[in-house]
Design an enzyme around this catalytic site. Structure first.
Site, short mmCIF file in Angstrom:
data_model
loop_
_atom_site.label_atom_id
_atom_site.label_comp_id
_atom_site.label_asym_id
_atom_site.label_seq_id
_atom_site.Cartn_x
_atom_site.Cartn_y
_atom_site.Cartn_z
N HIS B 95 0.85 -1.19 0.00
CA HIS B 95 0.00 0.00 0.00
C HIS B 95 0.88 1.24 0.00
O HIS B 95 1.12 1.84 -1.04
CB HIS B 95 -0.95 -0.04 1.21
N CYS B 114 -0.42 0.38 9.70
CA CYS B 114 -0.61 1.73 9.17
C CYS B 114 -2.03 1.96 8.70
O CYS B 114 -2.66 2.93 9.10
CB CYS B 114 0.39 1.99 8.05
N HIS B 115 -2.55 1.09 7.82
CA HIS B 115 -3.90 1.29 7.30
C HIS B 115 -4.73 0.02 7.30
O HIS B 115 -5.76 -0.05 6.64
CB HIS B 115 -3.84 1.89 5.88
N GLY B 116 -4.26 -1.01 8.02
CA GLY B 116 -5.10 -2.19 8.25
C GLY B 116 -5.10 -3.25 7.18
O GLY B 116 -6.05 -4.02 7.06
#
Lengths: 414, 150
Positions: B95, B114-116
């Site tokens: 990502h 960080c963003h799952g």
């Protein structure tokens, strides 16, 4: 703009110089006799504040560069050396780091002033676009500067943002490796960021000179949005009126700056940047400095990697088209009651985006971030074009002089 | 043509230099990696995960339905023949580049804080914003206990 120069060198020496390099004439015409609208308020002092901040950043930066080492294994220690050993190093470092934040506070105020008073409209389109270019250069400079201390946030912020280039189709990976000078953010990256961070402020200075030149050709906008018609009635000479007003505003700004630099110097920063960079450990929350947060929120709002990058850059580029997106002929929001409401909603949405950018991306924050992002673009692409066509504006004063006299009559002044 | 001749060295100097390219390969001794363990080594400035998978982890990876994944790929295509207990992956989330945490997430593979993003025991993306599976670098088994990456 003002007609012919009124400078008359009286001493032999100044006449001699004027015939060879009329630099004193230039400074006199631009800063002494130059006419400014007589109704400028304090929102017009931020240009002067920004010029001062650029000088402060360049001077503190050059001096810091005498003690900083741009090498991965030594950068962090060299900053600590500056903080602890270099005479007044702690002060120079805090002035430079907080100076960057102050620079952005001033530039955002300056830009929002432009949005409110329609300062981007004809004949100031080029002036405005030069401003957008300065803003982009400032963001690049700030980004690279933050990498230099080589803390955890420096390293991981650099990793996230340089990784965005890999979203470019076909050439993305190759471009990213070229930017890095390797296969990840490492020493070559740090070294080149130092070189470019030193270079870019001088590019900013050059575009600032163009920005001031473009300004002096068309003249300042003013709070009524009505252009200068009669120089004697509508304007005052830059010196002493604007010089003193700008000087006062600068002093107040410096008090605000000093509060941060001397009393809460780490408030605007991130504590993780006091941990040396570790490529094998990612901090729990990677966040950029506060002045990038709204754009970071827009980046994260779009589910696609490439889409997020395009949206983030578009959010800045759309500003360049503002003179043509806003169809209203009336400049100042003072006389545009509907626009005024939309303006303040936009301010709130921008602040909201900033807040979202600072938070961890949960389902809730992502949804709100998406709504705010849609509104942000709708403001420029839908609201402004349509508003000019349908809004009923208030009647404008006949001239600046009339606007000033009307205001004085209302407040009972002579 | 002259302009190109002047411009090329200025552009090329930014590409990875000889000292960086020299670190392009790493040899790793994996004899000490126990079953169920993940070790992280540094290769080309990035973390590389070497996971000694348990039978259960291999079974789950093979049995998973590839077609429904965001980046469909069979487990067999991500390991070396006859050595499917060894999983070698570049430990960088596809990502925005954070380092995912091992033995975490719904599939007990990796989880990126960080963003799952959620990766399985083959390092394939299953949930979250990451677009691609964790990258499998070029590597060879020089012996049963020595791996050369890059």
């Amino acid at each position: 703009m003002s007609g012919h120069s009124t400078y008359e060198p009286s001493i032999g020496l100044t006449r001699w110089l004027d015939a060879r390099l009329p630099i004193i004439r230039l400074l006199h015409d631009a800063g002494v006799s130059y006419p400014v609208p007589r109704n400028l308020n304090y929102m017009w002092t931020f240009g002067g504040i920004l010029s001062m901040m650029l000088a402060v950043q360049i001077i503190t930066g050059i001096v810091l560069a005498m003690h900083y080492t741009p090498e991965a294994s030594m950068a962090f220690s060299s900053v600590e050396h500056i903080m602890r050993d270099v005479n007044y190093g702690w002060m120079l470092r805090y002035l430079h780091a907080n100076g960057a934040s102050m620079f952005f506070i001033a530039v955002y105020t300056h830009m929002f002033r432009g949005l409110y008073y329609g300062s981007y409209k004809a004949p100031r389109e080029v002036l405005w676009i030069l401003g957008v270019i300065i803003f982009l250069l400032m963001m690049a400079t700030g980004f690279m500067g933050y990498v230099l201390p080589w803390g955890q946030m420096s390293f991981w912020g650099a990793t996230v943002i340089t990784n965005l280039f890999s979203a470019i189709p076909v050439v993305g990976s190759a471009v990213t490796n070229w930017l890095w000078g390797g296969y990840s953010v490492d020493n070559p990256t740090l070294n080149r960021f130092f070189s470019l961070h030193y270079l870019l402020p001088f590019m900013i200075a050059a575009v600032v000179i163009l920005h001031i030149w473009a300004l002096h050709v068309v003249g300042q906008n003013n709070p009524s949005g009505v252009e200068v018609k009669d120089f004697d009635k509508d304007t005052v000479p830059f010196t002493p009126y604007a010089t003193v007003k700008d000087g006062f505003a600068i002093v107040v700004f410096l008090i605000f700056f000093s509060w941060f630099a001397f009393y809460v110097p780490n408030y605007l920063g991130h504590p993780d940047n006091y941990i040396p960079a570790n490529p094998l450990v990612t901090p729990a929350h990677i966040v950029p400095e506060w002045y990038y947060l709204p754009f970071y929120a827009i980046l994260r709002a779009i589910p696609s990697k490439l889409g997020g990058v395009i949206a983030m850059f578009s959010a800045i580029i759309v500003l360049a088209f503002l003179p043509w997106l806003d169809t209203s002929k009336v400049k100042a929001a003072t006389f545009r009651p509907i626009y005024r409401m939309f303006f303040w909603v936009f301010v709130l949405v921008s602040l909201g985006l900033g807040y979202i950018g600072s938070q961890a991306p949960t389902d809730g924050t992502t949804l709100v971030g998406r709504l705010f992002t849609i509104y942000y673009f709708a403001h420029f692409l839908v609201v402004l074009p349509l508003l000019g066509l349908f809004e009923k504006t208030k009647p404008l004063p006949a001239s600046i002089a009339d606007a000033v006299l009307a205001k004085n009559a209302a407040t009972g002044r002579a | 043509m002259g302009v190109g001749a002047v411009a090329w060295p200025l552009i090329s100097q930014m590409s990875p230099d000889a000292s960086t390219l020299a670190l392009a390969s790493s040899e790793v001794d994996i004899s000490g990696v126990a079953e169920g363990q993940i070790v992280t080594i540094k290769w080309r400035g990035k973390p590389v995960f070497i996971r000694h998978r348990t039978k259960k982890e291999i079974e789950e990876a093979v049995a998973a339905d590839n077609a429904s994944m965001p980046d469909p790929q069979a487990d067999a295509d991500r390991v070396k023949k006859g050595k499917d207990q060894w999983l070698v992956l570049v430990g960088v989330c596809t990502h925005l580049g954070c380092v995912p945490l091992g033995n975490q997430g719904e599939y007990e593979g990796w989880f990126c804080p960080c963003h799952g993003s959620v990766y399985d025991t083959s390092g394939r993306i299953r949930k979250g914003p990451a677009p691609k599976n964790l990258e499998v670098p070029d590597y060879v088994f020089e012996t049963d206990t020595k791996v050369k990456i890059g």
